[in-house]
Each structure stands twice: as structure tokens, then as C-alpha cells.
Enzyme design. Structure first.
Site, PDB file in Angstrom:
ATOM      1  N   LYS A 167       0.795  -1.221   0.000  1.00 39.73           N
ATOM      2  CA  LYS A 167       0.000   0.000   0.000  1.00 39.73           C
ATOM      3  C   LYS A 167       0.838   1.288   0.000  1.00 39.73           C
ATOM      4  O   LYS A 167       0.424   2.299  -0.549  1.00 39.73           O
ATOM      5  CB  LYS A 167      -0.935   0.020   1.214  1.00 39.73           C
ATOM      6  CG  LYS A 167      -1.966  -1.090   1.256  1.00 39.73           C
ATOM      7  CD  LYS A 167      -3.020  -0.916   0.185  1.00 39.73           C
ATOM      8  CE  LYS A 167      -4.296  -1.703   0.461  1.00 39.73           C
ATOM      9  NZ  LYS A 167      -4.100  -3.146   0.631  1.00 39.73           N
ATOM     10  N   GLU A 225     -10.112   5.817   2.898  1.00 37.49           N
ATOM     11  CA  GLU A 225     -10.896   4.731   3.476  1.00 37.49           C
ATOM     12  C   GLU A 225      -9.966   3.541   3.688  1.00 37.49           C
ATOM     13  O   GLU A 225      -8.887   3.479   3.092  1.00 37.49           O
ATOM     14  CB  GLU A 225     -12.025   4.370   2.525  1.00 37.49           C
ATOM     15  CG  GLU A 225     -11.676   3.412   1.400  1.00 37.49           C
ATOM     16  CD  GLU A 225     -10.546   3.847   0.482  1.00 37.49           C
ATOM     17  OE1 GLU A 225      -9.651   3.008   0.252  1.00 37.49           O
ATOM     18  OE2 GLU A 225     -10.530   4.984  -0.001  1.00 37.49           O
ATOM     19  N   SER A 237       1.922  -9.878  -1.264  1.00 41.23           N
ATOM     20  CA  SER A 237       1.484  -8.498  -1.037  1.00 41.23           C
ATOM     21  C   SER A 237       1.600  -8.000   0.391  1.00 41.23           C
ATOM     22  O   SER A 237       1.691  -6.792   0.614  1.00 41.23           O
ATOM     23  CB  SER A 237       0.033  -8.327  -1.515  1.00 41.23           C
ATOM     24  OG  SER A 237      -0.821  -9.239  -0.851  1.00 41.23           O
TER      25      SER A 237
HETATM   26  C1  LIG Z   1      -5.163  -4.161   0.499  1.00 40.95           C
HETATM   27  C2  LIG Z   1      -4.510  -5.449   0.313  1.00 40.95           C
HETATM   28  C3  LIG Z   1      -4.837  -6.293  -0.776  1.00 40.95           C
HETATM   29  C4  LIG Z   1      -5.961  -6.018  -1.749  1.00 40.95           C
HETATM   30  O1  LIG Z   1      -5.963  -4.798  -2.393  1.00 40.95           O
HETATM   31  P1  LIG Z   1      -5.610  -4.617  -3.932  1.00 40.95           P
HETATM   32  O2  LIG Z   1      -5.858  -3.182  -4.190  1.00 40.95           O
HETATM   33  O3  LIG Z   1      -6.513  -5.512  -4.719  1.00 40.95           O
HETATM   34  O4  LIG Z   1      -4.181  -4.983  -4.089  1.00 40.95           O
HETATM   35  C5  LIG Z   1      -4.116  -7.457  -0.935  1.00 40.95           C
HETATM   36  N1  LIG Z   1      -3.134  -7.804  -0.073  1.00 40.95           N
HETATM   37  C6  LIG Z   1      -2.803  -7.030   0.984  1.00 40.95           C
HETATM   38  C7  LIG Z   1      -1.721  -7.482   1.908  1.00 40.95           C
HETATM   39  C8  LIG Z   1      -3.477  -5.835   1.213  1.00 40.95           C
HETATM   40  O5  LIG Z   1      -3.140  -5.075   2.263  1.00 40.95           O
END
Ligand SMILES: *Cc1c(COP(=O)(O)O)cnc(C)c1O
Length: 391
Positions: free
Chosen positions: A84, A106, A373
């Protein structure tokens, strides 16, 4: 292709009050973002504050288990614990160059709210985060982190008290305060230019993957797998590969308990195109066009819409959409912990679960990159509750 349109998806379906604000934002992004000064500051922060480039890790033990080579793009190592921050730093910097005084945003799992509060502090802007009350209960530790960082967390009680409702409230707030306030959209969703801005800032993930996999493995990967809802980490990872037709791309959504459970978030399996939050997207909706709330265990996958770009890529078949069920997600967490000593975020574990459950999608000599992610510290309570439930 028309600006802000991806096939039938995208657009700007907002009130007249917001149109000039979106135009101002697009104009500012086009003017400020390419400048050397902005790029130097942005790249510098990503490197020295965020810790980029994040490593591409060859997961030897996991590879041995599945029978093909798996690399993890370690976005969990980015400061804040998820991808993020790439987007938050970019937009916060843009907001300060636009002379805004305040950031609103948000959050669902709280990862985006945390990164927005961090980025707001760096550029010296006040940050207010709208968060559904249900999500606040589930992600208590991130609520504490946001507050500690000085972010003002405003509970959203409208609707179901989830992310969709938080986005609606933030858009409403922006309509009245846009002169001084930037809406730091958290994913590649919303009206143009947001999906384009977010994807641009997140593309650093894919650019690094391309260079790193070439260096480590001597070529392009055979497949890239990313989880998502709005699609920011997926589009960021996929963007530099979209024209590389030999690279298969997989987008994994929250399957919940099963496809017919009311917690399922598999919008590509169950939804259809519609308008939400200012854009045409693939959306989870019932037969009357009412948005269906999903309640997958991974808060970050609960947004009912898929951003215009990922919607288009999946509709045209360039990206294959898949899903993972909760039980397989928790099993993927266990496997990841035991093989590589890494605790993934529940969102991330969806991508891992897909690979574990669909080994036949991949050949023995395939090189597969999982966009890792985020880390699972925020999910420990949910993970432990699940393993207790099973006993
Ligand atoms: C927010 C988040 C996501 C999903 O959001 P995308 O905008 O689809 O990438 C996926 N993995 C993690 C660790 C997140 O914090």
C-alpha cells in the site's frame, strides 16, 4: 481507447460537483508526476523510507513442495507491511504539491489507512481515515497503529459497516471539502483518474519483478499470481507484462466458504458489470442489481468491485481470474509458515492457496512469481481463531 476507459469498464459516473475536482486532479497528475523533481523525491522516499527495491525471493522449500520454481515478490517487506505504501507515498506527495491541507481516505484491513497516515506525516498533511465499524473490530491492531501515527479514524456505521460503505462516506466527504482535501484512493478503483494514478504508482512492483527475474533466472517468468479485490497490487505487478503474451497472469479473489455462501467475494465467478463508486466495474450484485456484501475472512478482499483495468483484463482473457476458499487459505498460511518461515497476510495467502490447489496449471520447468502483497501480523487473531475452531 478513451481516457479512463478499459473496454466497457471505467469512466466517471459522479455528481456534477465532483467533475471539476477530478479534472483538477488529472491535470495535476499529468503535470506534476512526470517532473524530475517529483520523480526524484518519490523514488527517494520509496528507496530510503519504504525500503525499495523489495527483494525477489526464490522460495526453495515451497518450490520443492509444488514441483516448479516459485519466487516471492516481497511486498511484505515494504515499510508498513504491504504494497500500500507505494501508492500512498505517491498520492500524498501529489496532494502536497497541489497545496492540499488534508488527506482523507478509506480502509478495510487497515493496511491502507496505516500507509496513508505514514505518508501524510511525511509530507505534513493531516490524515482522516474512514473505516467500517465491522472492519474496526476485526483489525483492531491496525486501528491502534493509525491512531498512534496521528491519523483520525472515523467509524462508518452506514450500510453494512464495511469497506464499500467507507468508500461512499469518503466520496461524500470529499464532495464538500475538495478545495483543501485530497482523497487518497486506496486501490485501483473509483472514477478516472484514480485507477490510472494508483496503477501508475504501483507499477514499480512489476518493473522490479521484470528486472529481478531476468537477473536471477535469465528470462521472463512463465506466470505471475496476485491476489486482490480492487486490483492495485495485481495491476502493479502485471502492467509491465501485459504485452508479454507468453507470461500468464492470474488474479485470485476471495472464495469465502464456498461459491454459494454469502461470504463469497468471487466477483469474476459470480458478478457482472455495473456502476459503483463512479466507475463501471465487475461487481458482486444480486439479481436486482443490489450490491452483495461479501465477508471473506480477509478484510482486504471484501470490496465488491474490481477496478476497471483488472475487470477488462479478466473479461478479455488476458488475465485468468481464480479464487481460493477460506479453508485452503488458512492451509496456505500453515504451509507458508512451515516451509519458508513466513506468515503471510490472509489476502496474500489467497494467491499461495491458488498455486497449492492448482498445481496442474503449471509445468515442471515453469517459473512462477507470487506477488507476496503483505505480512500476516494483523491477522494473527483470525488465524488462531480458525485453528481453534477446527479442534
Ligand atoms: C489491500 C490489500 C490487498 C488487496 O488490495 P488490492 O488493491 O486488490 O491490491 C491485498 N493484499 C494485501 C496485503 C493488502 O493489504
Amino acid at each position: 481507447m478513451k481516457k479512463g476507459r478499459f473496454g466497457i469498464f471505467g469512466g466517471q459516473y459522479v455528481s456534477e460537483l465532483l467533475m471539476p475536482v477530478l479534472i483538477e486532479l488529472e491535470e495535476a497528475f499529468d503535470r506534476i508526476c512526470p517532473t524530475e523533481d517529483f520523480q526524484r523525491r518519490f523514488r527517494g522516499l520509496l528507496r530510503d523510507y519504504g525500503g525499495r527495491p523489495t527483494p525477489l525471493y526464490y522460495a526453495q522449500n515451497l518450490s520443492g513442495l509444488v514441483g516448479f520454481r516459485v519466487y516471492l515478490k516481497r511486498e511484505d517487506l515494504l515499510c508498513g507491511g504491504s504494497h500500500k505504501l507505494n501508492n500512498s507515498l505517491g498520492q500524498a506527495l501529489l496532494a502536497s504539491r497541489m497545496n492540499k491541507k488534508r488527506i482523507i481516505t478509506e480502509t478495510a484491513a487497515g493496511q491502507h489507512g496505516v500507509s496513508a497516515a505514514m505518508a501524510g506525516n511525511i509530507v505534513g498533511l493531516e490524515t482522516e481515515i474512514f473505516m467500517g465499524v465491522k472492519d474496526m473490530e476485526r483489525q483492531e491492531s491496525n486501528v491502534k497503529r493509525m491512531r498512534l501515527l496521528g491519523g483520525r479514524v472515523t467509524p462508518v456505521t452506514t450500510g453494512y459497516g464495511l469497506l464499500k460503505d467507507a468508500v461512499s462516506d469518503t466520496l461524500r466527504e470529499w464532495t464538500t471539502s475538495s478545495r483543501t482535501t485530497h482523497y487518497l484512493m486506496g486501490s485501483a478503483v473509483g472514477p478516472h483518474p484514480f485507477p490510472m494514478i494508483v496503477a501508475t504508482f504501483q507499477s514499480v512492483i512489476g518493473e522490479e519483478i521484470k528486472a529481478q527475474v531476468l537477473e536471477k533466472d535469465g528470462g521472463l517468468p512463465d506466470a505471475i499470481v496476485a491476489c486482490g479485490s480492487g486490483g492495485s497490487n495485481a495491476v502493479g505487478a502485471f502492467r509491465p507484462f501485459i504485452e508479454e503474451k507468453d507470461v500468464r497472469l492470474y488474479f485470485i479473489e476471495g472464495g469465502g466458504e464456498s461459491l454459494d455462501a454469502d461470504n463469497c467475494a468471487a466477483a469474476f465467478a459470480l458478478g457482472r458489470p455495473g456502476v459503483l463508486h463512479g466507475a463501471v466495474m465487475q461487481i458482486l450484485q444480486d439479481e436486482h442489481g443490489q450490491i452483495k456484501p461479501s465477508r471473506t475472512r480477509a478484510s482486504g478482499l471484501n470490496y465488491p468491485g474490481r477496478g476497471p483495468e483488472i475487470s477488462h483484463l479478466c473479461q478479455t482473457g488476458r488475465v485468468k481470474a481464480g479464487y481460493a476458499f477460506d479453508r485452503d487459505v488458512f492451509e496456505a498460511v500453515r504451509v507458508m509458515c512451515r516451509t519458508e518461515g513466513l506468515i503471510p497476510a490472509l489476502e496474500t495467502a489467497h494467491a499461495i492457496a491458488y498455486v497449492l490447489k492448482n498445481k496442474e496449471d503449471f509445468d515442471r520447468d515453469d517459473v512462477v512469481v507470487i506477488n507476496y502483497s503483505g505480512r500476516g501480523d494483523k491477522d494473527l487473531d483470525l488465524i488462531f481463531r480458525h485453528s481453534e475452531d477446527k479442534q
